[in-house]
Design an enzyme around this catalytic site. Structure first.
Site, PDB file in Angstrom:
ATOM      1  CB  THR A   1      31.402  41.594  32.282  1.00  0.00           C
ATOM      2  OG1 THR A   1      31.712  41.757  33.659  1.00  0.00           O
ATOM      3  CG2 THR A   1      29.880  41.730  32.127  1.00  0.00           C
ATOM      4  CG  ASP A   2      33.986  39.160  36.421  1.00  0.00           C
ATOM      5  OD1 ASP A   2      33.443  40.261  36.172  1.00  0.00           O
ATOM      6  OD2 ASP A   2      34.997  39.057  37.136  1.00  0.00           O
ATOM      7  CD  GLU A   3      30.814  44.138  36.766  1.00  0.00           C
ATOM      8  OE1 GLU A   3      29.766  44.730  37.030  1.00  0.00           O
ATOM      9  OE2 GLU A   3      31.911  44.720  36.610  1.00  0.00           O
TER      10      GLU A   3
ATOM     11  CE1 TYR B   1      28.825  46.791  31.464  1.00  0.00           C
ATOM     12  CE2 TYR B   1      29.409  45.642  33.502  1.00  0.00           C
ATOM     13  CZ  TYR B   1      29.651  45.926  32.168  1.00  0.00           C
ATOM     14  OH  TYR B   1      30.726  45.333  31.531  1.00  0.00           O
TER      15      TYR B   1
ATOM     16  CE  LYS C   1      28.969  43.343  28.298  1.00  0.00           C
ATOM     17  NZ  LYS C   1      29.477  43.789  26.968  1.00  0.00           N
TER      18      LYS C   1
HETATM   19  P1  NAD Z   1      34.657  51.656  27.349  1.00  0.00           P
HETATM   20  O1  NAD Z   1      33.489  52.278  28.010  1.00  0.00           O
HETATM   21  O2  NAD Z   1      36.016  52.146  27.636  1.00  0.00           O
HETATM   22  O3  NAD Z   1      34.477  51.730  25.754  1.00  0.00           O
HETATM   23  C1  NAD Z   1      33.260  51.484  25.121  1.00  0.00           C
HETATM   24  C2  NAD Z   1      33.396  51.928  23.668  1.00  0.00           C
HETATM   25  O4  NAD Z   1      32.164  51.626  23.012  1.00  0.00           O
HETATM   26  C3  NAD Z   1      33.642  53.421  23.505  1.00  0.00           C
HETATM   27  O5  NAD Z   1      34.656  53.645  22.555  1.00  0.00           O
HETATM   28  C4  NAD Z   1      32.301  53.959  23.020  1.00  0.00           C
HETATM   29  O6  NAD Z   1      32.425  55.102  22.198  1.00  0.00           O
HETATM   30  C5  NAD Z   1      31.771  52.762  22.256  1.00  0.00           C
HETATM   31  N1  NAD Z   1      30.315  52.757  22.145  1.00  0.00           N
HETATM   32  C6  NAD Z   1      29.412  52.967  23.146  1.00  0.00           C
HETATM   33  N2  NAD Z   1      28.165  52.894  22.649  1.00  0.00           N
HETATM   34  C7  NAD Z   1      28.273  52.621  21.327  1.00  0.00           C
HETATM   35  C8  NAD Z   1      27.350  52.401  20.281  1.00  0.00           C
HETATM   36  N3  NAD Z   1      26.016  52.471  20.506  1.00  0.00           N
HETATM   37  N4  NAD Z   1      27.791  52.129  19.041  1.00  0.00           N
HETATM   38  C9  NAD Z   1      29.141  52.067  18.808  1.00  0.00           C
HETATM   39  N5  NAD Z   1      30.056  52.273  19.744  1.00  0.00           N
HETATM   40  C10 NAD Z   1      29.641  52.538  21.012  1.00  0.00           C
HETATM   41  O7  NAD Z   1      34.527  50.093  27.668  1.00  0.00           O
HETATM   42  P2  NAD Z   1      35.687  49.015  27.896  1.00  0.00           P
HETATM   43  O8  NAD Z   1      36.109  49.059  29.302  1.00  0.00           O
HETATM   44  O9  NAD Z   1      36.684  49.134  26.811  1.00  0.00           O
HETATM   45  O10 NAD Z   1      34.833  47.677  27.702  1.00  0.00           O
HETATM   46  C11 NAD Z   1      34.732  47.050  26.427  1.00  0.00           C
HETATM   47  C12 NAD Z   1      33.842  45.838  26.567  1.00  0.00           C
HETATM   48  O11 NAD Z   1      34.375  44.934  27.529  1.00  0.00           O
HETATM   49  C13 NAD Z   1      32.428  46.162  27.049  1.00  0.00           C
HETATM   50  O12 NAD Z   1      31.526  45.365  26.327  1.00  0.00           O
HETATM   51  C14 NAD Z   1      32.434  45.799  28.520  1.00  0.00           C
HETATM   52  O13 NAD Z   1      31.153  45.400  28.940  1.00  0.00           O
HETATM   53  C15 NAD Z   1      33.411  44.630  28.523  1.00  0.00           C
HETATM   54  N6  NAD Z   1      34.118  44.441  29.785  1.00  0.00           N
HETATM   55  C16 NAD Z   1      34.898  45.446  30.317  1.00  0.00           C
HETATM   56  C17 NAD Z   1      35.590  45.224  31.493  1.00  0.00           C
HETATM   57  C18 NAD Z   1      36.493  46.277  32.087  1.00  0.00           C
HETATM   58  O14 NAD Z   1      37.084  46.021  33.149  1.00  0.00           O
HETATM   59  N7  NAD Z   1      36.673  47.424  31.476  1.00  0.00           N
HETATM   60  C19 NAD Z   1      35.483  44.006  32.159  1.00  0.00           C
HETATM   61  C20 NAD Z   1      34.666  43.011  31.603  1.00  0.00           C
HETATM   62  C21 NAD Z   1      34.001  43.244  30.406  1.00  0.00           C
HETATM   63  P1  TYD Z   2      34.837  49.914  38.776  1.00  0.00           P
HETATM   64  O1  TYD Z   2      36.197  50.282  38.293  1.00  0.00           O
HETATM   65  O2  TYD Z   2      33.719  50.851  38.561  1.00  0.00           O
HETATM   66  O3  TYD Z   2      34.517  48.477  38.150  1.00  0.00           O
HETATM   67  P2  TYD Z   2      33.296  47.439  38.467  1.00  0.00           P
HETATM   68  O4  TYD Z   2      32.259  48.135  39.227  1.00  0.00           O
HETATM   69  O5  TYD Z   2      32.820  47.074  37.080  1.00  0.00           O
HETATM   70  O6  TYD Z   2      33.922  46.298  39.192  1.00  0.00           O
HETATM   71  O7  TYD Z   2      34.921  49.621  40.333  1.00  0.00           O
HETATM   72  C1  TYD Z   2      35.822  48.670  40.855  1.00  0.00           C
HETATM   73  C2  TYD Z   2      35.607  48.593  42.343  1.00  0.00           C
HETATM   74  O8  TYD Z   2      36.033  49.833  42.932  1.00  0.00           O
HETATM   75  C3  TYD Z   2      34.157  48.423  42.741  1.00  0.00           C
HETATM   76  O9  TYD Z   2      34.080  47.548  43.876  1.00  0.00           O
HETATM   77  C4  TYD Z   2      33.703  49.825  43.132  1.00  0.00           C
HETATM   78  C5  TYD Z   2      34.972  50.459  43.668  1.00  0.00           C
HETATM   79  N1  TYD Z   2      35.098  51.924  43.466  1.00  0.00           N
HETATM   80  C6  TYD Z   2      35.358  52.763  44.556  1.00  0.00           C
HETATM   81  O10 TYD Z   2      35.490  52.315  45.707  1.00  0.00           O
HETATM   82  N2  TYD Z   2      35.470  54.099  44.319  1.00  0.00           N
HETATM   83  C7  TYD Z   2      35.334  54.639  43.075  1.00  0.00           C
HETATM   84  O11 TYD Z   2      35.421  55.906  42.952  1.00  0.00           O
HETATM   85  C8  TYD Z   2      35.088  53.777  41.971  1.00  0.00           C
HETATM   86  C9  TYD Z   2      34.932  54.319  40.590  1.00  0.00           C
HETATM   87  C10 TYD Z   2      34.988  52.414  42.208  1.00  0.00           C
END
Ligand code: NAD
Ligand code: TYD
Length: 352
Positions: A134-136, A159, A163
């Site tokens: 992630t970019d975070e 988080y 990561k």
């Molecule tokens: P999500 O929370 O929707 O899904 C996570 C999945 O991992 C779920 O299906 C869960 O059951 C599974 N999981 C959790 N713990 C597990 C374990 N111990 N063993 C096996 N499976 C397990 O997450 P997402 O949004 O789909 O993100 C996927 C990946 O992308 C993550 O690594 C996250 O850090 C990264 N990512 C997500 C975003 C975003 O915007 N959603 C952005 C940047 C990076």
């Molecule tokens: P989120 O979707 O949790 O992603 P991330 O924290 O990984 O960027 O949040 C996106 C942005 O939205 C973040 O700046 C927090 C804000 N946010 C709210 O203002 N209200 C909410 O209820 C949630 C879930 C997020």
């Protein structure tokens, strides 16, 4: 035929990746290892039902015997690790599980891949471990500039700390043992099947139900939005053509303040549902998230120049597609918001 171990493939991005890969590649086998936590959902994979190229295994990436057994059975060419605890707010209240899954789980996958792929001191041909990051991990930006692959790692939330730690183990396996790895670092994804704890699906669900819209702080924190299918395309390209040992940032220059996102969703849904009660009066500014990063913004030049990746979906198109998807999948939303979700929501928001 290439065989992939896809972990976390029942979550938001992982399930989109499974469906994308099945459409894109005829000759492929995807073993999907997912623990099915609150964020994992087999309903996300309905479109893959009956497709023999997709094999679902319920289990934990931390389970050494299970993961080792899968490597023995399938002789994977690629590992794509999506499995993670992914929500910043949950990491603030319960950081331990983030260390367990995101750090220890990643190290277990790396160890099992190394055991299987490093034979007599030589790495087997054509193997690769891809960590979805992630970019975070780069921390927070001010008003100017973008994250590049050389931006120093400076995570703030539990988080992003977990990561970052995982990324460092991935690079340690490359630097120490010569393991073939890539890391992708993308910006905030949105699209179908995203669990409604994240900003966009939470707001869509609340607007639809005319519930208050909790905006953290002043609503001016900026995220760089990436349509999930564009992210899946990037991962596919990095797995196939990414230079071993490299990090690739993935983002499409779609930076928007949170309040803009919330107002866009209100406007779109108000129009679509022709409901005069849907309006900006639903917005409620609430206490800010602890340690809230102000701005994320990706510089995607490296993946564009080196691999020819580009995002196909602008934010304006992507948000409409996403809202359409949620309107067409009311039953999906009802299922994921019943039971435990209500408790989560009440605990997270009642004191804000
Ligand atoms: P999500 O929370 O929707 O899904 C996570 C999945 O991992 C779920 O299906 C869960 O059951 C599974 N999981 C959790 N713990 C597990 C374990 N111990 N063993 C096996 N499976 C397990 O997450 P997402 O949004 O789909 O993100 C996927 C990946 O992308 C993550 O690594 C996250 O850090 C990264 N990512 C997500 C975003 C975003 O915007 N959603 C952005 C940047 C990076
Ligand atoms: P989120 O979707 O949790 O992603 P991330 O924290 O990984 O960027 O949040 C996106 C942005 O939205 C973040 O700046 C927090 C804000 N946010 C709210 O203002 N209200 C909410 O209820 C949630 C879930 C997020």
């Amino acid at each position: 035929m290439k065989t992939y171990l896809v972990t976390g493939g029942a979550g938001f991005i992982g399930s989109n990746f499974i469906l994308y890969m099945l459409k894109k590649h005829a000759d492929i086998r995807l073993v999907n290892l997912d623990k099915l936590t609150y964020a994992g959902n087999l309903e996300n994979l309905k479109e893959a039902e009956g497709d023999s190229r997709h094999i679902f295994v319920q289990g934990d990436i931390c389970d050494k015997e299970l993961v080792r057994g899968l490597f023995e059975k399938y002789d994977f060419d690629y590992v794509v690790n999506f499995a993670a605890e992914s929500h910043v707010d949950r990491s603030i209240t319960n950081p331990e599980i983030f260390v367990e899954t995101n750090v220890s789980g990643t190290v277990n996958l790396l160890q099992c891949a190394k055991e299987s792929w490093l034979r007599g001191g030589v790495w087997a041909e054509g193997k690769k471990y891809l960590q979805v990051s992630t970019d975070e991990v780069y921390g927070s930006l001010g008003a100017e500039g973008y994250f590049t692959e050389t931006t120093p790692l400076c995570p703030h939330s539990p988080y992003s700390a977990s990561k970052t730690s995982a990324d460092m183990f991935v690079m340690a396996f490359h630097d120490t043992y010569g393991m073939p790895v890539n890391i992708t670092r993308c910006s905030n994804n949105y699209g179908p099947y995203q669990f409604p704890e994240k900003l966009i699906p939470l707001m869509i669900n609340n607007v639809k139900n005319k519930k208050q819209l909790p905006v953290y702080g002043d609503g001016m924190n900026i995220r760089d939005w990436l349509y999930v299918e564009d992210h899946c395309k990037a991962i596919d390209m990095v797995a196939e053509n990414g230079k071993v040992g490299e990090v690739y940032n993935v983002g499409g220059h779609n930076e928007r303040p949170n309040i803009f996102i919330v107002k866009t969703i209100i406007a779109q849904l108000g129009q679509r549902l022709c409901d005069p009660e849907i309006g900006e009066n639903l917005i409620k500014y609430v206490a800010d998230r602890l340690g809230h990063d102000r701005r994320y913004g990706i510089d995607p030049e490296k993946i564009k120049n080196d691999l020819g990746w580009y995002p196909e979906t602008t934010f304006e198109v992507g948000i409409v597609k996403t809202i359409d998807w949620y309107l067409a999948h009311e039953e999906w939303m009802e299922h994921v918001t019943s039971g435990a979700y209500q408790d989560y929501y009440d605990n997270m928001y009642q004191n804000k």
